[in-house]
Write an enzyme that holds these catalytic residues in place. Structure first.
Site, PDB file in Angstrom:
ATOM      1  CG  ASN A  68      49.623  70.872  27.986  1.00 29.07           C
ATOM      2  OD1 ASN A  68      50.330  71.730  27.474  1.00 29.07           O
ATOM      3  ND2 ASN A  68      49.736  69.592  27.700  1.00 29.07           N
ATOM      4  CE  LYS A 107      52.317  62.931  27.798  1.00 29.69           C
ATOM      5  NZ  LYS A 107      51.142  62.283  28.401  1.00 29.69           N
ATOM      6  CB  ALA A 139      52.312  71.238  34.850  1.00 31.85           C
ATOM      7  N   GLY A 163      50.940  49.774  33.559  1.00 31.46           N
ATOM      8  CA  GLY A 163      49.640  50.093  34.150  1.00 31.46           C
ATOM      9  C   GLY A 163      49.480  49.388  35.486  1.00 31.46           C
ATOM     10  CB  THR A 217      43.930  61.892  32.550  1.00 30.53           C
ATOM     11  OG1 THR A 217      42.864  61.530  31.679  1.00 30.53           O
ATOM     12  CG2 THR A 217      44.742  63.014  31.925  1.00 30.53           C
ATOM     13  CB  ALA A 218      47.866  62.820  35.068  1.00 34.67           C
ATOM     14  CB  ALA A 219      47.970  56.865  35.857  1.00 35.16           C
ATOM     15  N   GLY A 220      50.648  58.058  34.719  1.00 39.99           N
ATOM     16  CA  GLY A 220      52.093  57.953  34.465  1.00 39.99           C
ATOM     17  C   GLY A 220      52.837  59.151  35.040  1.00 39.99           C
ATOM     18  CG  ASP A 221      51.996  62.929  33.576  1.00 42.53           C
ATOM     19  OD1 ASP A 221      52.915  62.454  32.880  1.00 42.53           O
ATOM     20  OD2 ASP A 221      50.996  63.498  33.099  1.00 42.53           O
ATOM     21  CB  SER A 232      46.585  59.658  40.344  1.00 44.60           C
ATOM     22  OG  SER A 232      46.964  58.742  39.334  1.00 44.60           O
ATOM     23  CB  SER A 287      44.124  62.702  39.975  1.00 45.46           C
ATOM     24  OG  SER A 287      45.298  62.677  39.188  1.00 45.46           O
TER      25      SER A 287
HETATM   26  O1  RIB Z   1      49.787  62.757  30.810  1.00 48.06           O
HETATM   27  C1  RIB Z   1      48.572  63.449  30.854  1.00 48.06           C
HETATM   28  C2  RIB Z   1      48.739  64.814  30.267  1.00 48.06           C
HETATM   29  O2  RIB Z   1      49.035  64.678  28.891  1.00 48.06           O
HETATM   30  C3  RIB Z   1      47.510  65.679  30.312  1.00 48.06           C
HETATM   31  O3  RIB Z   1      47.417  66.436  31.500  1.00 48.06           O
HETATM   32  C4  RIB Z   1      47.620  66.529  29.061  1.00 48.06           C
HETATM   33  O4  RIB Z   1      47.829  67.872  29.298  1.00 48.06           O
HETATM   34  C5  RIB Z   1      48.775  65.922  28.274  1.00 48.06           C
HETATM   35  O5  RIB Z   1      49.923  66.651  28.409  1.00 48.06           O
END
Ligand code: RIB
Length: 304
Positions: free
Chosen positions: A12, A41, A43, A223, A249-253, A283, A292
């Site tokens: 995304n 997520k 990427a 978390g 944002t994206a901490a889980g990723d 991140s 991040s």
């Molecule tokens: O997990 C965060 C992501 O969720 C964001 O980068 C957004 O693109 C959504 O996919």
């Protein structure tokens, strides 16, 4: 040791507005900064795994628009193998609209666009990418049937399959049975165990229910509190790291990408969870999704 990982998932572009608080239903508020940031997520996890030291092949789908072209260029700059990224004209590349509040919390709406065109036959077409991989990692921002096809191929080749079941969704039993490691947050774990409401006391029960389905390693992420881990030899909390949050944002990723990299390198599971939590905590101190994600050197040397 060579750490080869296949990540299958979404790509995304995040349109991010910084806001004082997350707007309520029907509310318009004035934000401050606006940023266009690489996200998705799948990427994010591919980038996090690469920066944490893995060789990553990313299987995804983008459009031929400017966002898609820029995304693939970013992945190449990070050293990701992009030869299995499908280009689907006639739609838009994945877009996420994100509000980031002053306390670092966010709200996200995703328009999947090309991500919805990553199909089971594409995964079968890219089956060669699985050869020699130590791990396969997927999430749920692409069609469920595509995730099932990836799990099927991973199983047929004896490669462990990690599913990060985000965004939260019910998962067919046929897929659940093929998962080696599952990494839901507490809300996603509640959906997977058919709970409308839950209390913190139920986290061990949810982990137990997922374990009973046949998933040998269950990690419920909580978390900054930590991760509730259940395996054959261990059950309990692995504490997290508290930091000053700028953007969650994206901490889980980042957790999932770093975890996959550590496990692919042969790290023991509890240590890998700790390593991944460090990466996720770092991140959170930075703005944006992919920007991040820390490098392995940053994870190893960051002072908490
Ligand atoms: O997990 C965060 C992501 O969720 C964001 O980068 C957004 O693109 C959504 O996919």
């Amino acid at each position: 040791m060579k750490k080869k990982i296949v990540v299958i998932g979404s790509s995304n572009t995040d349109m991010v507005v910084k806001v004082p608080h997350i707007p309520a239903r029907g509310e318009t508020i004035m934000g401050t900064d606006f940023m266009t940031i690489a996200g998705g997520k799948g990427a994010n996890q591919a980038v996090a795994a690469t920066r944490a030291g893995a060789d990553v092949t990313f299987i995804a789908c983008v459009s031929d628009d400017a966002f898609g072209v820029q995304s693939v260029e970013n992945y190449q700059n990070d050293g990701i193998d992009t030869s299995c990224i499908k280009v689907q004209p006639g739609t838009h590349s994945g877009i996420a609209l994100i509000n980031v509040a002053a306390d670092g919390e966010n709200s996200i709406a995703v328009a999947p666009g090309a991500n919805a065109h990553l199909l089971p036959e594409d995964i079968r077409r890219f089956e060669h990418a699985f050869e020699g991989a130590q791990l396969v990692l997927a999430q749920l921002e692409i069609p469920m049937a595509t995730v099932e096809a990836a799990a099927e191929i991973a199983r047929s080749k004896g490669i462990p399959f990690i599913l990060n079941p985000a965004p939260g969704a019910e998962i067919p039993n046929g897929l659940l049975e093929k998962i080696t490691i599952i990494t839901p947050n507490e809300t996603e774990a509640a959906i997977l165990t058919s709970r409308k409401k839950f209390t913190e006391n139920e986290i061990p029960l949810m982990a137990g229910e997922l374990y009973k389905v046949g998933i040998k390693t269950v990690m419920i992420t909580l978390g900054s509190k930590g991760v509730y881990l259940k395996t054959e030899d261990f059950e309990g909390m692995i504490p997290g790291y508290k930091v000053q949050a700028v953007d969650t944002t994206a901490a889980g990723d980042v957790f999932n990408g770093a975890l996959a990299s550590a496990l692919a390198g042969g790290m023991e599971v509890q240590k890998a969870v700790d390593f991944a939590q460090k990466a996720a905590a770092i991140s959170v101190t930075r703005m944006g999704a992919q920007p991040s994600a820390p490098t392995i050197n940053e994870i190893d040397t960051y002072k908490f």
